[in-house]
Design an enzyme around this catalytic site. Structure first.
Site, PDB file in Angstrom:
ATOM      1  N   GLY A 125       2.199   1.841  11.003  1.00 24.03           N
ATOM      2  CA  GLY A 125       3.092   2.992  10.874  1.00 24.03           C
ATOM      3  C   GLY A 125       3.801   3.159  12.265  1.00 24.03           C
ATOM      4  N   ASN A 162       0.858  -1.150  -0.019  1.00 26.32           N
ATOM      5  CA  ASN A 162      -0.215   0.106   0.134  1.00 26.32           C
ATOM      6  C   ASN A 162       0.967   1.277  -0.067  1.00 26.32           C
ATOM      7  OD1 ASN A 162      -1.849   1.882   0.560  1.00 26.32           O
ATOM      8  ND2 ASN A 162      -2.160   1.338   2.763  1.00 26.32           N
ATOM      9  N   TRP A 163       1.033   1.698  -1.067  1.00 26.51           N
ATOM     10  CA  TRP A 163       1.910   2.860  -1.228  1.00 26.51           C
ATOM     11  C   TRP A 163       1.521   4.269  -0.545  1.00 26.51           C
ATOM     12  CZ3 TRP A 163       4.472   2.505  -6.878  1.00 26.51           C
ATOM     13  CH2 TRP A 163       5.467   1.454  -6.826  1.00 26.51           C
ATOM     14  N   LYS A 164      -0.018   4.410  -0.316  1.00 24.90           N
ATOM     15  CA  LYS A 164      -0.589   5.569   0.411  1.00 24.90           C
ATOM     16  C   LYS A 164       0.040   6.643  -0.741  1.00 24.90           C
ATOM     17  CE  LYS A 164      -0.026   3.227   4.854  1.00 24.90           C
ATOM     18  NZ  LYS A 164      -0.400   3.450   6.151  1.00 24.90           N
ATOM     19  N   GLU A 175      -5.941  -5.285  10.197  1.00 26.29           N
ATOM     20  CA  GLU A 175      -4.805  -4.206  10.437  1.00 26.29           C
ATOM     21  C   GLU A 175      -5.255  -3.302  11.722  1.00 26.29           C
ATOM     22  OE1 GLU A 175      -2.659  -2.784   6.818  1.00 26.29           O
ATOM     23  OE2 GLU A 175      -4.512  -1.582   6.763  1.00 26.29           O
ATOM     24  N   HIS A 224      -9.727   1.164   4.607  1.00 23.59           N
ATOM     25  CA  HIS A 224      -8.414   1.506   5.324  1.00 23.59           C
ATOM     26  C   HIS A 224      -8.568   2.338   6.483  1.00 23.59           C
ATOM     27  CE1 HIS A 224      -4.312   2.702   6.244  1.00 23.59           C
ATOM     28  NE2 HIS A 224      -3.965   1.584   5.746  1.00 23.59           N
ATOM     29  N   GLU A 284      -7.003   4.817   7.464  1.00 23.37           N
ATOM     30  CA  GLU A 284      -6.978   6.179   7.198  1.00 23.37           C
ATOM     31  C   GLU A 284      -8.076   6.962   6.447  1.00 23.37           C
ATOM     32  OE1 GLU A 284      -2.959   5.629   5.174  1.00 23.37           O
ATOM     33  OE2 GLU A 284      -2.267   5.004   7.318  1.00 23.37           O
ATOM     34  N   SER A 323       2.801  -2.488  10.420  1.00 24.54           N
ATOM     35  CA  SER A 323       4.230  -2.513  10.661  1.00 24.54           C
ATOM     36  C   SER A 323       4.988  -3.968  10.120  1.00 24.54           C
ATOM     37  CB  SER A 323       4.740  -2.169  11.977  1.00 24.54           C
ATOM     38  OG  SER A 323       4.477  -0.993  12.309  1.00 24.54           O
TER      39      SER A 323
END
Ligand code: PGA
Length: 252
Positions: A171, A8-10, A165, A93, A95, A211
């Site tokens: 992160g 997941n490159w965000k 997750e 997600h 976020e 992570s």
């Protein structure tokens, strides 16, 4: 079951950085005689660019809207993804949930629109640190899954992937134990069996995310019950991504 590693490159990477990733990735890939399955979720503005340039990699979106088209400024639709040969998207997600107000209802609509259009849907679920500390992990995840899958028929589920997750692990460098993840994933499978049936539950891919790196991936992926990993920060470097693909293949 072959392990699946999704990067997941965000909101990272420019065209030049994608080119550099490609160069290194393609140098390293031939040296892997055994590979796990892999995909990268890229920013929507680069979906087409990544699809055209990263030919060896399945490219998916990080989010997509549930309407086919319309006055929804700033959004991209599942239909536009299909038009660009993108076969699916991450949905829900943490976020998106926390920063962009994706509610369970919106996530349900997004999940439904992808699955009913035969597209891949990587549904993310996970509890907060507070909820984890108070032993509420499964309660939270159960509620998220039940709401996300509300009114979705069994026939549509073949393209569903669930990514567990824990928010507190994303992160942060903090991770749950493999035993905790295993227990939770077992409960998710049981829930899916109750909502649908055993076959759907057995065939469902459930990933761990939060992570993940080259030091802890083997532990998670060695478990039969954990079918892969959703990886953020660590996946940005092609050397790392390749390493995870290799670890995944070794853990099959
Ligand atoms: P992380 O992110 O690997 O950087 O923790 C995972 C994710 O957000 O999917």
């Amino acid at each position: 079951m072959k392990k699946l590693i999704i990067a997941n490159w965000k909101m990272f990477k420019t065209k030049l950085e994608i080119d550099n990733f490609k160069k290194r990735f393609e140098e390293l890939l031939p040296f892997l005689n055994k590979k796990s399955d892999y995909a990268i979720a890229v920013s929507s503005i680069y979906l087409d660019y990544a699809k055209t340039n990263l030919k060896n990699i399945e490219i998916i979106a990080q989010d997509c809207y549930f309407e086919k088209e319309g006055a929804f400024t700033g959004n991209i639709s599942y239909n536009q993804l299909l038009d660009c040969n993108i076969k699916g998207s991450i949905v829900g997600h943490s976020e998106r949930r926390s920063l962009f107000n994706d509610t369970d209802e919106i996530i349900n609509k997004k999940t439904k629109s992808l699955l009913e259009n035969n597209m891949l849907c990587v549904l993310c679920v996970g509890e907060s640190d507070f909820e984890y500390q108070n032993n509420k992990s499964f309660e939270v995840v159960k509620n998220q899954i039940e709401k996300a899958l509300n009114n979705i028929k069994k026939i549509s589920l073949k393209n569903l992937i669930i990514a567990y997750e824990p928010i507190w692990a994303i992160g942060t460098g903090k991770i749950p134990t493999v035993e905790e993840v295993n227990n939770l994933i077992k409960k998710i499978r049981l829930l899916i069996a109750q909502l649908y049936d055993n076959l759907v539950a057995d065939e469902l891919k459930i990933l761990y995310g939060g992570s993940v790196n080259n030091k802890n991936a083997k532990e998670f992926l060695s478990s039969k019950n954990i079918n892969g990993a959703l990886v953020g920060g660590f996946s940005l470097d092609p050397n790392n991504f390749i390493e995870l693909i290799k670890i995944g293949a070794e853990c099959e």
